[in-house]
Design a protein around this motif. Structure first.
Motif: not given
Length: 264
Positions: A238-264
């Motif tokens: 697979a060439t892309w991983a789409m790290h998915a969120f769902w209705p009900g998630h908040r922006p701070d939850q998304v930012l927490r994952l983003i700030e941890s960086g993509p998997p290496q």
């Protein structure tokens, strides 16, 4: 493998200013893409605030310079082809050639088709998708497009064209991992199988190679959730991983994952 954030523009994530903050963080922390759902009504039970994906993505394009972006996926049979042509070219030019267009036949969950008297027969929508995609590509090229039965374009030409050549990349979203959806995607640039398993990925590439002769430049993107074995998908090709969120998630939850960086 590239890693993208994949968001529903629902609830708190329908706030376009929050999406701008998310896009800026994704670019800063090394993610490669930001993709969003395209819905006009909610397929998820309950009443939700819903944002328009095209205006939201325009905002993303203006505050980023590197990440790929796009709707994932747009149900082309319920759209006017000329409107999609204008939206995609404008967004591609605004982003400097970073748009990836996800297309699909759509579903009637949440009455997104029947509430507007759109076509609900799946086979007919599949034909509309095939004809509409060809018409869209022709419009991008500057060709004059003539009327068909399902797509009403009577001698229409659209200028300017997109930045990306020979065209904006097109991926097809599907709930299947074989058959006509894979064959359709093989003639374009990628597949987004929503329920794929790692074992399905080599079979998808085999089917694509049989149709087009090779898999050069062909993407297969998979949904990545907290319990997804992303390494297994990467090993499978697979060439892309789409790290998915769902209705009900908040922006701070998304930012927490983003700030941890993509998997290496």
């Amino acid at each position: 493998m590239r890693h993208a954030i994949y968001l529903p523009l629902f609830g708190d994530l329908a706030d376009p200013r929050a999406l701008v903050d998310i896009a800026l963080a994704a670019e800063t922390h090394g993610w490669q893409g930001l993709f969003v759902w395209d819905h006009v009504l909610s397929p998820i039970p309950g009443e939700w605030a819903i944002a328009d994906p095209w205006i939201a993505l325009a905002a993303v394009a203006t505050v980023t310079a590197r990440i790929r972006l796009g709707p994932m996926v747009t149900p082309l049979p319920r759209r006017r082809i000329i409107k999609v042509a204008r939206e995609t070219v404008t967004l591609d030019r605004l982003s400097g050639g970073r748009l990836i267009l996800g297309l699909g036949i759509g579903i009637d969950t949440g009455r997104e088709l029947s509430a507007f008297r759109e076509v609900t027969d799946a086979r007919r929508r599949a034909r509309m998708l095939d004809i509409g995609t060809k018409a869209l590509v022709d419009l991008w090229s500057g060709a004059t497009v003539i009327n068909t039965h399902e797509v009403i374009l009577d001698g229409v030409r659209a200028l300017p064209g997109p930045v990306q050549q020979p065209r904006i990349p097109i991926w097809f979203g599907t709930e299947r991992v074989s058959g006509p959806p894979v064959a359709r995607a093989a003639h374009y640039d990628g597949l987004f199988p929503l329920h794929a398993r790692p074992a399905d990925i080599p079979l998808i590439f085999e089917a694509v190679a049989e149709i087009r002769g090779d898999i050069d430049g062909f993407d297969v993107a998979v949904v990545a959730r907290p319990d997804t074995d992303v390494d297994a998908f990467q090993t499978a090709g697979a060439t892309w991983a789409m790290h998915a969120f769902w209705p009900g998630h908040r922006p701070d939850q998304v930012l927490r994952l983003i700030e941890s960086g993509p998997p290496q």
